[in-house]
Design an enzyme around this catalytic site. Structure first.
Site, mmCIF file in Angstrom:
data_model
loop_
_atom_site.group_PDB
_atom_site.id
_atom_site.type_symbol
_atom_site.label_atom_id
_atom_site.label_comp_id
_atom_site.label_asym_id
_atom_site.label_seq_id
_atom_site.Cartn_x
_atom_site.Cartn_y
_atom_site.Cartn_z
ATOM 1 N N HIS A 119 -2.234 -1.149 3.327
ATOM 2 C CA HIS A 119 -2.084 -0.624 4.682
ATOM 3 C C HIS A 119 -3.253 0.260 5.089
ATOM 4 O O HIS A 119 -3.855 0.934 4.257
ATOM 5 C CB HIS A 119 -0.808 0.206 4.794
ATOM 6 C CG HIS A 119 0.426 -0.554 4.484
ATOM 7 N ND1 HIS A 119 1.543 0.044 3.949
ATOM 8 C CD2 HIS A 119 0.746 -1.856 4.627
ATOM 9 C CE1 HIS A 119 2.493 -0.862 3.784
ATOM 10 N NE2 HIS A 119 2.027 -2.024 4.182
ATOM 11 N N LYS A 143 -5.130 10.057 2.581
ATOM 12 C CA LYS A 143 -3.841 10.251 1.908
ATOM 13 C C LYS A 143 -4.038 10.896 0.545
ATOM 14 O O LYS A 143 -4.913 10.485 -0.223
ATOM 15 C CB LYS A 143 -3.126 8.910 1.725
ATOM 16 C CG LYS A 143 -2.781 8.225 3.033
ATOM 17 C CD LYS A 143 -2.162 6.860 2.804
ATOM 18 C CE LYS A 143 -1.848 6.180 4.123
ATOM 19 N NZ LYS A 143 -1.347 4.810 3.923
ATOM 20 N N TYR A 188 3.380 11.394 -0.319
ATOM 21 C CA TYR A 188 1.982 11.552 0.070
ATOM 22 C C TYR A 188 1.827 12.344 1.353
ATOM 23 O O TYR A 188 2.676 12.343 2.216
ATOM 24 C CB TYR A 188 1.280 10.202 0.174
ATOM 25 C CG TYR A 188 1.938 9.143 1.018
ATOM 26 C CD1 TYR A 188 1.413 8.785 2.249
ATOM 27 C CD2 TYR A 188 3.065 8.468 0.558
ATOM 28 C CE1 TYR A 188 2.000 7.787 3.012
ATOM 29 C CE2 TYR A 188 3.657 7.473 1.314
ATOM 30 C CZ TYR A 188 3.113 7.138 2.553
ATOM 31 O OH TYR A 188 3.701 6.160 3.307
ATOM 32 N N ASP A 230 3.997 -7.292 5.146
ATOM 33 C CA ASP A 230 2.908 -7.313 4.160
ATOM 34 C C ASP A 230 2.578 -8.740 3.726
ATOM 35 O O ASP A 230 1.428 -9.050 3.440
ATOM 36 C CB ASP A 230 3.259 -6.452 2.953
ATOM 37 C CG ASP A 230 3.232 -4.963 3.284
ATOM 38 O OD1 ASP A 230 2.758 -4.595 4.383
ATOM 39 O OD2 ASP A 230 3.692 -4.174 2.447
#
Length: 182
Positions: A61, A70, A130, A169
């Site tokens: 992603h 991140k 995260y 995905d």
């Protein structure tokens, strides 16, 4: 804390200083002053938490117009975490770095803006948390196919076989066809 290089110089493994005894442990997963002193000065605006069963693969992603840096870690279970350089101007365009993150090793991974991100859950009940440098923008989200031959990530599938991926995905673009950073 200690920063450990990966094969992508901008992507860093963070090994926090752990204080432990018979009662348990303590560590700082984020300290703005210490991270800035190590060269990772960031402002985070959003924290996320996902739980995955063994064999779930999420990613790859990224957000194109509102890229997110991140800082990721696993607080329960184990995951193989991957960052892919998708900056067309980079000499490492299309290269990836991967590291196992686990509740046991307490490592974190810094993935800067300009990189796609994904992970494979290696145990049931893997909790992945995260911090993000920008807000989630669903209309801006993109996905590169996790099994793209050009990138050739060596996912540790072993006995897991075929991973479980979301429909979104599974429809990810190839690196060749994806909208990427300049």
């Amino acid at each position: 804390m200690k920063l450990v290089d990966t094969r992508l110089p901008e992507v860093k493994i963070v090994e926090p200083r752990i204080f432990g005894d018979e009662r348990g442990f303590f560590f700082e997963s984020w300290n703005a002053r210490d991270y800035a002193g190590a060269g990772l000065e960031q402002t985070f605006v959003q924290d996320n938490h996902s739980r995955s069963a063994r064999g779930v693969l999420r990613g790859l992603h990224y957000q194109l117009e509102k890229p997110q840096g991140k800082l990721v870690r696993v607080i329960s279970g184990r995951a193989f975490d991957v960052a892919v350089d998708i900056r067309r101007s980079s000499p490492r365009f299309g290269q990836w770095a991967g590291v196992e993150l686990s509740a046991e090793n307490k490592r974190l991974l810094w993935i800067p803006p300009g990189f796609a991100h994904g992970f494979l859950s290696l145990e049931d009940g893997t909790d992945f948390v995260y911090k993000c440098t920008d807000y989630y923008a669903p209309d801006d989200e993109r996905a590169i196919l996790w099994r793209d031959a050009r990138i050739a990530i060596d996912w540790p599938l072993g006995a897991l076989g075929q991973p479980l991926v979301s429909a979104k995905d599974a429809r990810g673009s190839s690196l060749t066809e994806a909208d990427v950073y300049p």
